[in-house]
Design a protein around this motif. Structure first.
Motif, short mmCIF file in Angstrom:
data_model
loop_
_atom_site.label_atom_id
_atom_site.label_comp_id
_atom_site.label_asym_id
_atom_site.label_seq_id
_atom_site.Cartn_x
_atom_site.Cartn_y
_atom_site.Cartn_z
N LYS A 73 53.04 20.87 24.12
CA LYS A 73 53.68 20.45 22.66
C LYS A 73 53.01 21.15 21.95
N LYS B 51 44.93 20.62 23.23
CA LYS B 51 46.95 20.49 23.18
C LYS B 51 47.54 20.07 24.46
N VAL C 179 47.00 11.04 21.28
CA VAL C 179 48.52 11.64 20.67
C VAL C 179 48.00 12.07 18.88
N THR D 89 52.48 21.03 18.60
CA THR D 89 52.19 21.18 17.60
C THR D 89 51.59 19.54 17.94
N ASP D 90 50.91 19.08 19.20
CA ASP D 90 50.62 17.74 19.33
C ASP D 90 49.04 18.08 19.87
N TYR D 91 47.86 16.66 19.99
CA TYR D 91 47.01 16.93 20.61
C TYR D 91 45.82 15.76 20.96
N GLU D 92 45.65 15.42 22.00
CA GLU D 92 44.77 14.88 22.42
C GLU D 92 43.94 14.36 21.76
N SER E 270 49.51 14.30 15.79
CA SER E 270 50.17 15.43 15.17
C SER E 270 49.59 16.17 14.69
N PHE E 271 50.34 17.61 14.38
CA PHE E 271 49.59 19.01 13.10
C PHE E 271 49.61 17.93 12.27
N GLU E 272 50.66 17.41 11.56
CA GLU E 272 51.80 17.53 11.08
C GLU E 272 50.50 15.99 10.51
N ASP E 273 50.55 15.05 11.26
CA ASP E 273 49.71 14.28 10.79
C ASP E 273 48.43 14.40 10.66
#
Length: 221
Positions: free
Chosen positions: A163, A159, A117, A165-168, A119-122
């Motif tokens: 969540k 997605k 997983v 803003t989190d992606y697999e 995150s979009f921020e990452d």
């Protein structure tokens, strides 16, 4: 078309119907066990028949039982029209896939949870060195969101439910962006990085996403 005729004739026979459904959905794209358990079992139980059927169409059925996904690969020398979508990659999308492949490699070394997983921020942080400076942060985020949506359409990101803003990062990325693909890409990476850094340092906004490359995602094994 033979597939359509088979699907029509399959209505009264559950086994034929399962075969036809599996074949049609494989032609549409990547199939994963996590999304459709019944479909996955149909593919496994009809594996030999599906392989024979697709071979006549110039396609190879790839089944990864460890990571639980299946997809079709076009045989380039078959002389038949392409049935599997081909995706031309921009510089920006190429860099995103490389960064996601690095995430999978980090996971492989860490041997962590069953899902990878990010995150979009990452993603924003990882992509920042390779994208041009935008007029404002919102425009930069929108550019990365556009790339993320493209990766989702290609089946490499999914997605996480609940969540936003989190992606697999889906394991199938290992097959498409494999060692050979990365090796070929690495030979041009220095030029790409310089290109990205030059764009990043350039404060003049660009209208396009970057020059399109002829490169295609494929399994080079």
């Amino acid at each position: 078309m033979e597939l359509e005729n088979t699907a029509i004739a399959a209505g009264e026979n559950p086994q034929e119907q399962a075969f036809s459904r599996a074949a049609i959905l494989l032609l549409k794209g990547i199939v994963s066990r996590g999304k459709d358990e019944a479909l996955w079992q149909d593919i496994l139980s009809n594996q030999t028949g599906l392989q024979d059927y697709f071979r006549r169409l110039g396609l190879t059925l790839i089944i990864d039982e460890l990571d639980e996904y299946a997809y079709l690969r076009q045989e380039e020398n078959s002389g038949l029209p392409h049935l599997v979508p081909r995706y031309p990659l921009s510089y920006n999308l190429s860099m995103l896939l490389v960064q996601l492949r690095k995430v999978l490699a980090e996971y492989d070394r860490a041997a962590g949870s069953s899902r990878v997983v990010i995150s979009f921020e990452d993603i924003l942080r990882r992509m920042e060195p390779f994208l041009p400076v935008q007029i404002n942060e919102m425009k930069y985020r929108q550019s990365v969101e556009h790339l993320v949506r493209a990766a989702m359409r290609m089946g490499f990101l999914q997605k996480i439910k609940g969540k936003d803003t989190d992606y697999e990062v889906r394991p199938i990325l290992r097959s498409f962006v494999d060692a050979q693909w990365l090796d070929d890409f690495a030979q041009r990476l220095e030029a790409y990085e310089k290109y990205g850094q030059d764009r990043h340092a350039d404060t003049v906004a660009e209208n396009g996403e970057g020059e399109m490359m002829d490169e295609l995602i494929r399994d080079d094994d």
